[in-house]
Design a protein around this motif. Sequence first.
Motif, PDB file in Angstrom:
ATOM      1  N   GLU A  90       5.067  10.598  18.240  1.00 14.79           N
ATOM      2  CA  GLU A  90       5.545  11.963  18.519  1.00 14.79           C
ATOM      3  C   GLU A  90       4.544  13.011  18.044  1.00 14.79           C
ATOM      4  N   LYS A  91       3.987  12.790  16.857  1.00 15.23           N
ATOM      5  CA  LYS A  91       3.043  13.766  16.310  1.00 15.23           C
ATOM      6  C   LYS A  91       1.744  13.785  17.116  1.00 15.23           C
ATOM      7  N   ILE A  92       1.266  12.625  17.485  1.00 17.27           N
ATOM      8  CA  ILE A  92       0.026  12.556  18.264  1.00 17.27           C
ATOM      9  C   ILE A  92       0.224  13.192  19.631  1.00 17.27           C
ATOM     10  N   ALA A  93       1.389  12.973  20.239  1.00 16.70           N
ATOM     11  CA  ALA A  93       1.683  13.604  21.524  1.00 16.70           C
ATOM     12  C   ALA A  93       1.691  15.125  21.405  1.00 16.70           C
ATOM     13  N   GLY A  94       1.999  15.621  20.199  1.00 17.15           N
ATOM     14  CA  GLY A  94       2.002  17.062  19.959  1.00 17.15           C
ATOM     15  C   GLY A  94       0.651  17.609  19.525  1.00 17.15           C
ATOM     16  N   GLY A  95      -0.387  16.769  19.549  1.00 14.45           N
ATOM     17  CA  GLY A  95      -1.733  17.227  19.234  1.00 14.45           C
ATOM     18  C   GLY A  95      -2.177  16.994  17.804  1.00 14.45           C
ATOM     19  N   GLU A  96      -1.358  16.338  16.995  1.00 12.30           N
ATOM     20  CA  GLU A  96      -1.752  16.080  15.610  1.00 12.30           C
ATOM     21  C   GLU A  96      -2.606  14.812  15.504  1.00 12.30           C
ATOM     22  N   ARG A  97      -3.287  14.689  14.375  1.00 14.08           N
ATOM     23  CA  ARG A  97      -4.077  13.493  14.068  1.00 14.08           C
ATOM     24  C   ARG A  97      -3.396  12.768  12.915  1.00 14.08           C
ATOM     25  N   VAL A  98      -3.071  11.496  13.122  1.00 14.98           N
ATOM     26  CA  VAL A  98      -2.297  10.722  12.153  1.00 14.98           C
ATOM     27  C   VAL A  98      -3.140   9.571  11.620  1.00 14.98           C
ATOM     28  N   ALA A  99      -3.043   9.307  10.335  1.00 18.31           N
ATOM     29  CA  ALA A  99      -3.755   8.190   9.718  1.00 18.31           C
ATOM     30  C   ALA A  99      -2.766   7.288   8.989  1.00 18.31           C
ATOM     31  N   VAL A 100      -3.123   6.017   8.911  1.00 21.21           N
ATOM     32  CA  VAL A 100      -2.359   5.061   8.102  1.00 21.21           C
ATOM     33  C   VAL A 100      -3.305   4.511   7.050  1.00 21.21           C
ATOM     34  N   LEU A 101      -2.907   4.618   5.798  1.00 25.62           N
ATOM     35  CA  LEU A 101      -3.752   4.249   4.665  1.00 25.62           C
ATOM     36  C   LEU A 101      -3.321   2.890   4.123  1.00 25.62           C
ATOM     37  N   PHE A 102      -4.279   1.957   4.062  1.00 31.07           N
ATOM     38  CA  PHE A 102      -4.029   0.622   3.521  1.00 31.07           C
ATOM     39  C   PHE A 102      -4.866   0.431   2.259  1.00 31.07           C
ATOM     40  N   GLY A 103      -4.281  -0.214   1.281  1.00 33.07           N
ATOM     41  CA  GLY A 103      -5.004  -0.432   0.038  1.00 33.07           C
ATOM     42  C   GLY A 103      -5.634  -1.810  -0.018  1.00 33.07           C
ATOM     43  N   PRO A 104      -6.482  -2.063  -1.026  1.00 33.15           N
ATOM     44  CA  PRO A 104      -7.077  -3.391  -1.203  1.00 33.15           C
ATOM     45  C   PRO A 104      -5.978  -4.412  -1.504  1.00 33.15           C
ATOM     46  N   GLU A 105      -6.220  -5.642  -1.092  1.00 29.22           N
ATOM     47  CA  GLU A 105      -5.178  -6.658  -1.204  1.00 29.22           C
ATOM     48  C   GLU A 105      -4.805  -6.981  -2.650  1.00 29.22           C
ATOM     49  N   ARG A 106      -5.755  -6.953  -3.534  1.00 26.77           N
ATOM     50  CA  ARG A 106      -5.495  -7.392  -4.905  1.00 26.77           C
ATOM     51  C   ARG A 106      -4.423  -6.554  -5.583  1.00 26.77           C
ATOM     52  N   ALA A 107      -4.493  -5.236  -5.456  1.00 24.84           N
ATOM     53  CA  ALA A 107      -3.556  -4.380  -6.199  1.00 24.84           C
ATOM     54  C   ALA A 107      -2.879  -3.330  -5.334  1.00 24.84           C
ATOM     55  N   GLY A 108      -3.272  -3.233  -4.059  1.00 27.02           N
ATOM     56  CA  GLY A 108      -2.677  -2.222  -3.202  1.00 27.02           C
ATOM     57  C   GLY A 108      -3.211  -0.831  -3.513  1.00 27.02           C
ATOM     58  N   LEU A 109      -2.527   0.169  -3.016  1.00 29.43           N
ATOM     59  CA  LEU A 109      -2.949   1.552  -3.218  1.00 29.43           C
ATOM     60  C   LEU A 109      -2.610   2.027  -4.626  1.00 29.43           C
ATOM     61  N   GLU A 110      -3.474   2.860  -5.165  1.00 26.44           N
ATOM     62  CA  GLU A 110      -3.213   3.484  -6.460  1.00 26.44           C
ATOM     63  C   GLU A 110      -2.262   4.666  -6.265  1.00 26.44           C
ATOM     64  N   ASN A 111      -1.593   5.056  -7.336  1.00 36.39           N
ATOM     65  CA  ASN A 111      -0.678   6.202  -7.250  1.00 36.39           C
ATOM     66  C   ASN A 111      -1.384   7.454  -6.737  1.00 36.39           C
ATOM     67  N   ASP A 112      -2.625   7.658  -7.168  1.00 41.16           N
ATOM     68  CA  ASP A 112      -3.363   8.840  -6.716  1.00 41.16           C
ATOM     69  C   ASP A 112      -3.606   8.804  -5.212  1.00 41.16           C
ATOM     70  N   ASP A 113      -3.777   7.603  -4.662  1.00 40.91           N
ATOM     71  CA  ASP A 113      -3.961   7.480  -3.210  1.00 40.91           C
ATOM     72  C   ASP A 113      -2.664   7.805  -2.476  1.00 40.91           C
ATOM     73  N   VAL A 114      -1.556   7.254  -2.987  1.00 41.22           N
ATOM     74  CA  VAL A 114      -0.254   7.494  -2.353  1.00 41.22           C
ATOM     75  C   VAL A 114       0.109   8.973  -2.430  1.00 41.22           C
ATOM     76  N   ALA A 115      -0.309   9.645  -3.493  1.00 43.50           N
ATOM     77  CA  ALA A 115      -0.002  11.063  -3.660  1.00 43.50           C
ATOM     78  C   ALA A 115      -0.598  11.910  -2.533  1.00 43.50           C
ATOM     79  N   ARG A 116      -1.653  11.418  -1.908  1.00 42.67           N
ATOM     80  CA  ARG A 116      -2.304  12.164  -0.826  1.00 42.67           C
ATOM     81  C   ARG A 116      -1.576  12.007   0.509  1.00 42.67           C
ATOM     82  N   ALA A 117      -0.609  11.106   0.588  1.00 43.09           N
ATOM     83  CA  ALA A 117       0.084  10.826   1.843  1.00 43.09           C
ATOM     84  C   ALA A 117       1.327  11.697   2.006  1.00 43.09           C
TER      85      ALA A 117
END
Length: 231
Positions: A90-117
């Motif tokens: 829906e957002k892309i159809a409205g002209g927005e740019r969307v990203a999906v953030l994946f973390g490293p397998e060992r520990a996943g995303l850090e809290n600071d990374d998730v805070a940016r989402a």
Amino acid sequence: MGENIGAAARAMWNFGLDRMRLVSPRDGWPNPKAVAMASGAGRLLDEAQLVEDVDAAVADTSFVFATTARSREMTKPVYTPEAAMKLAAEKIAGGERVAVLFGPERAGLENDDVARANAIINVPVNPQFASLNLAQCVLLVGYEWMRQQSDVAPVQEGLGDTQWASRDEIAKLAEHYEERMEEAGFFFPEHKAANMRRNLRNFWSRMPLTQADIRMMHGVMRQMVRWKDRG
């Protein structure tokens, strides 16, 4: 790991996603192990953007999903992959740019990374074993993205080289069997014959028969009659 990056690229390309951004790969970049794992998705790796941090990776996007299995002390909406990709479409159809953030397998995303989402994607998995391989997680999200882009029937009949039989073809098959069964004295006693014929017609009409099925059943009856005559 280069292998995980390559497998993630392959998963992305399976579902029509080809814009990858890499944040400080552990084993450096480019990585021959990533190319080997990517199989036919090498072009995606060739065009992948290498950035130093998460901020740079999502700088030109307007909405970011962070994938994580762990509970965070953050107030953010949590989506299933299906719901997340529906919102992304829906957002892309409205002209927005969307990203999906994946973390490293060992520990996943850090809290600071998730805070940016803006929101979290949480895959419903076994709570006793919630860790997903990086490429598996990419595959799940990619699959749900593809579902939003194409109208695929949940069930499709595999007919091979035949087609569904028409009502007329089924009626002729029923007549063939009734005629031969009449000769064999099947419709007895007489006062039950009409109901027996009706049940037989109902039997044929409720079966999902193909044209190949019709030909086979005609052949079965013809062969049985020939066998009887030989006796």
